[in-house]
Scaffold this active site. Structure first.
Site, PDB file in Angstrom:
ATOM      1  N   HIS A   1       1.856   8.328   5.557  1.00 53.51           N
ATOM      2  CA  HIS A   1       0.919   9.374   6.017  1.00 53.51           C
ATOM      3  C   HIS A   1       1.442  10.029   7.291  1.00 53.51           C
ATOM      4  CE1 HIS A   1      -2.492   8.878   3.300  1.00 53.51           C
ATOM      5  NE2 HIS A   1      -2.555   7.581   3.523  1.00 53.51           N
TER       6      HIS A   1
ATOM      7  N   SER B   1      -6.848   3.796  -1.868  1.00 56.72           N
ATOM      8  CA  SER B   1      -6.684   2.348  -1.982  1.00 56.72           C
ATOM      9  C   SER B   1      -7.972   1.680  -2.461  1.00 56.72           C
ATOM     10  CB  SER B   1      -6.297   1.746  -0.629  1.00 56.72           C
ATOM     11  OG  SER B   1      -5.136   2.355  -0.138  1.00 56.72           O
TER      12      SER B   1
ATOM     13  N   THR C   1      -8.016  -2.537   0.813  1.00 58.22           N
ATOM     14  CA  THR C   1      -7.440  -3.545  -0.090  1.00 58.22           C
ATOM     15  C   THR C   1      -8.021  -4.941   0.123  1.00 58.22           C
ATOM     16  OG1 THR C   1      -5.460  -2.250  -0.428  1.00 58.22           O
ATOM     17  CG2 THR C   1      -5.261  -4.619  -0.809  1.00 58.22           C
TER      18      THR C   1
ATOM     19  N   ASP D   1       1.922   2.563   3.592  1.00 57.16           N
ATOM     20  CA  ASP D   1       1.074   3.742   3.383  1.00 57.16           C
ATOM     21  C   ASP D   1       0.809   4.473   4.689  1.00 57.16           C
ATOM     22  OD1 ASP D   1      -1.429   5.155   1.912  1.00 57.16           O
ATOM     23  OD2 ASP D   1      -2.122   4.311   3.810  1.00 57.16           O
ATOM     24  N   LYS D   2       0.441   3.738   5.712  1.00 58.16           N
ATOM     25  CA  LYS D   2       0.012   4.414   6.943  1.00 58.16           C
ATOM     26  C   LYS D   2       1.163   5.176   7.586  1.00 58.16           C
ATOM     27  CE  LYS D   2      -3.604   0.928   7.483  1.00 58.16           C
ATOM     28  NZ  LYS D   2      -4.618   1.693   6.726  1.00 58.16           N
TER      29      LYS D   2
ATOM     30  N   ARG E   1     -15.965   3.042   1.725  1.00 57.27           N
ATOM     31  CA  ARG E   1     -15.039   2.169   2.436  1.00 57.27           C
ATOM     32  C   ARG E   1     -15.195   2.225   3.955  1.00 57.27           C
ATOM     33  NH1 ARG E   1      -9.083   4.455   1.338  1.00 57.27           N
ATOM     34  NH2 ARG E   1      -8.593   3.124   3.098  1.00 57.27           N
TER      35      ARG E   1
ATOM     36  N   GLU F   1      -1.295  -8.112   1.531  1.00 59.36           N
ATOM     37  CA  GLU F   1      -1.069  -6.662   1.555  1.00 59.36           C
ATOM     38  C   GLU F   1      -0.108  -6.249   2.664  1.00 59.36           C
ATOM     39  OE1 GLU F   1      -3.371  -2.371   1.883  1.00 59.36           O
ATOM     40  OE2 GLU F   1      -4.124  -4.041   3.060  1.00 59.36           O
TER      41      GLU F   1
ATOM     42  N   ASP G   1       0.850  -1.196   0.000  1.00 57.03           N
ATOM     43  CA  ASP G   1       0.000   0.000   0.000  1.00 57.03           C
ATOM     44  C   ASP G   1       0.885   1.245   0.000  1.00 57.03           C
ATOM     45  OD1 ASP G   1      -1.955   1.926   0.237  1.00 57.03           O
ATOM     46  OD2 ASP G   1      -3.037   0.900   1.835  1.00 57.03           O
TER      47      ASP G   1
ATOM     48  N   ASP H   1     -10.223  -3.117   5.887  1.00 58.80           N
ATOM     49  CA  ASP H   1      -9.622  -1.962   5.205  1.00 58.80           C
ATOM     50  C   ASP H   1      -9.756  -2.164   3.688  1.00 58.80           C
ATOM     51  OD1 ASP H   1      -8.392   0.512   5.087  1.00 58.80           O
ATOM     52  OD2 ASP H   1      -6.412  -0.190   5.715  1.00 58.80           O
TER      53      ASP H   1
ATOM     54  N   HIS I   1      -1.402  10.844  -0.597  1.00 60.30           N
ATOM     55  CA  HIS I   1      -1.011   9.991  -1.725  1.00 60.30           C
ATOM     56  C   HIS I   1      -0.577  10.882  -2.888  1.00 60.30           C
ATOM     57  CE1 HIS I   1      -4.198   6.812  -0.308  1.00 60.30           C
ATOM     58  NE2 HIS I   1      -3.250   7.032   0.591  1.00 60.30           N
TER      59      HIS I   1
ATOM     60  N   ASP J   1      -0.684   0.222  -4.936  1.00 65.06           N
ATOM     61  CA  ASP J   1      -1.960   0.791  -5.380  1.00 65.06           C
ATOM     62  C   ASP J   1      -1.835   2.259  -5.788  1.00 65.06           C
ATOM     63  OD1 ASP J   1      -1.490   1.462  -2.737  1.00 65.06           O
ATOM     64  OD2 ASP J   1      -3.498   0.950  -2.039  1.00 65.06           O
ATOM     65  N   HIS J   2      -0.788   2.925  -5.308  1.00 60.62           N
ATOM     66  CA  HIS J   2      -0.573   4.343  -5.646  1.00 60.62           C
ATOM     67  C   HIS J   2       0.765   4.773  -5.076  1.00 60.62           C
ATOM     68  CE1 HIS J   2      -1.618   5.026  -1.444  1.00 60.62           C
ATOM     69  NE2 HIS J   2      -2.678   4.263  -1.646  1.00 60.62           N
TER      70      HIS J   2
END
Ligand code: CO
Ligand code: CO
Length: 471
Positions: free
Chosen positions: A348, A112, A165, A344-345, A176, A339, A61, A163, A434, A386-387
């Site tokens: 962030h 995501s 994904t 990602d987290k 989501r 995943e 992620d 979550d 992102h 995913d990004h």
């Protein structure tokens, strides 16, 4: 005048380059960059158009090229290579979402959910959507299609199992946030009490996925509001439907292929693997610091992503083999998604050590998949993201007027060199964003060559279908 300056400047550059080259010779990891085998040999051998018995998808992620490079520099050195770098066929794919109000227009920065809907269903959608199109229709997912065709299925994450994904494979909701039966404010038409399919947690269990492993137990401990299991928690519903519930590493290890497994190892996201300093606004963040490659707050009872991956593969492989001897269709193995969610987290959170530790743990999980694929070459392995995300490797800040405007941390890497990581897609101290960049997709096994060149995330759905022989 220019001419007069050129000589000395050029001489200075040559001297600087010579110094760098001399330094490089003394670092064995950099010297190893030379003499790698010609990749065209591996690529020729890797092009295989046949069908796959199994598909293992690894989704990092927010794992853009920067996140991979940061983790490689820190853990292996600049000239080193990660397990994920060993896949022979590599391309890039575009990740954009579409605008909810006008789906003819792109939303250049995906989340995501929309990106996951793209690779899981082949349809572009809006940010927040879980396997529904902009007009609100549910669209079949690759996990559903594989399951209907007789493949075993697994969904593994370090985030909550509800979550985005893991959700895009085995549920359909317009937002989501609708993760558990008590979280349905934005999905009123989907609740079980009005005859809908329920929250993401309920749908994942109702979908009968063979192996579900991750965090998010608090979502599953919410109470079902309608249907035959009303009044039970989703966890109790799952047990009533034949799932074995496991909540720690040892009970996961004890599960057998005869069981359908729901592993919920923590109430929320699983704990981070590594700790270290958060990035800060200049002039802070300039002292080279090492990460701590452990997290004392992480319970030892929590499995690592590599443990969950190895166990999921073992269970799914054995389940498929068992079925082959009996009533099930010949030659069909499994579809597994794994995943690494907290790359990602922690991006962030402007937490470079957290991010690197999660990338390293994800890479260790990929190594498990590659070890299986070595013995089972009829396995399509895909590693992608995913990004893109925030973190960038930038120059060491020189002056008050030459430094990142975001948060920075300076890490002392495997090369014993400082690496400055900058987080600058939002204000310092705020959650970073992102990015809309294309990202790496790498593959090996049947149909892997479909990832070559520049593709789109929705093409991955068709690659999976081709590999599994689905129509
Ligand atoms: Co994401
Ligand atoms: Co994110």
């Amino acid at each position: 005048m220019l001419q007069a300056h050129r000589g000395p400047r050029r001489a200075a550059r040559v001297a600087a380059l010579a110094a760098i080259a001399a330094a490089a010779i003394t670092v064995p990891t950099l010297a190893s960059a030379h003499g790698r085998p010609d990749p065209s040999v591996a690529a020729r051998h890797a092009i295989d158009g046949g069908h796959a018995r199994n598909v293992i998808m690894f989704l990092g992620d927010g794992m853009g090229d920067s996140e991979i490079t940061i983790a490689r520099n820190y853990t292996q050195g600049a000239a080193g290579r990660l397990a994920m770098d060993s896949l022979p066929l590599t391309g890039e794919y575009t990740t954009y979402a579409v605008q909810q109000d006008d789906p003819t227009k792109p939303n250049y920065v995906t989340d995501s959910a929309a990106s996951g809907t793209g690779w899981a269903t082949g349809h572009k959608t809006y940010n927040n959507a879980i396997s529904v199109t902009p007009d609100g229709s549910d669209v079949p997912t690759i996990l559903e299609l594989a399951q209907n065709a007789g493949y075993k299925t697994g969904d593994v994450t370090t985030a909550e199992l509800t979550d985005a994904t893991p959700a895009v494979l085995a549920s359909h909701v317009p937002f989501r946030a609708c993760q558990g039966p008590a979280d349905m404010a934005t999905c009123p038409l989907d609740t079980k009490q009005v005859g809908g399919p329920g929250s993401i947690a309920e749908q994942e269990v109702d979908h009968n996925v063979d192996v579900l492993l991750g965090g998010g137990k608090a979502r599953f401990d919410q109470t079902v509001t309608g249907g035959p299991f009303a009044g039970l928690t989703v966890t109790a519903q799952a047990q009533a439907q034949g799932y074995t519930l496991v909540t720690d590493a040892s009970s996961l290890a004890a599960t057998t292929p005869k069981q359908k497994v729901l592993g919920l190892f923590t109430p929320g996201n699983m704990d981070l693997e590594w700790t270290g300093p958060l990035a800060q606004a200049f002039p802070a963040g300039t002292t080279p610091t090492a990460c701590t490659a452990s997290n004392p707050a992480r319970p030892t009872t929590q499995p690592h992503l590599a443990d969950m991956t190895r166990k999921a593969i073992t269970l799914l492989d054995a389940k498929a083999r068992h079925d082959r001897g009996g009533k099930a269709k010949h030659g069909k193995g499994f579809f597994l998604q794994v995943e690494g969610a907290s790359i990602d987290k922690q991006d962030h959170a402007s937490n470079p050590c957290g991010q690197i530790g999660e990338t390293a743990a994800f890479d260790a999980a990929i190594a498990e998949g590659l070890a299986y694929a070595k013995k089972h070459p009829d396995t399509l392995v895909v590693v992608t993201a995913d990004h893109g995300h925030t973190s960038q490797i930038v120059e060491y800040p020189q002056t008050d007027t030459h430094h990142s405007t975001g948060a920075i941390a300076t890490l002392l890497t495997h090369d014993n060199a400082p690496m400055v990581v900058s987080y600058a897609t939002n204000l310092v101290g705020q959650s970073q964003d992102h990015t809309g960049t294309e990202v790496r997709i790498a593959a090996q096994g049947p149909q892997a060559a479909r990832v070559l060149g520049v593709t789109d995330q929705t093409d991955l759905f068709r690659t999976f279908k081709a590999a599994l022989g689905l129509h």
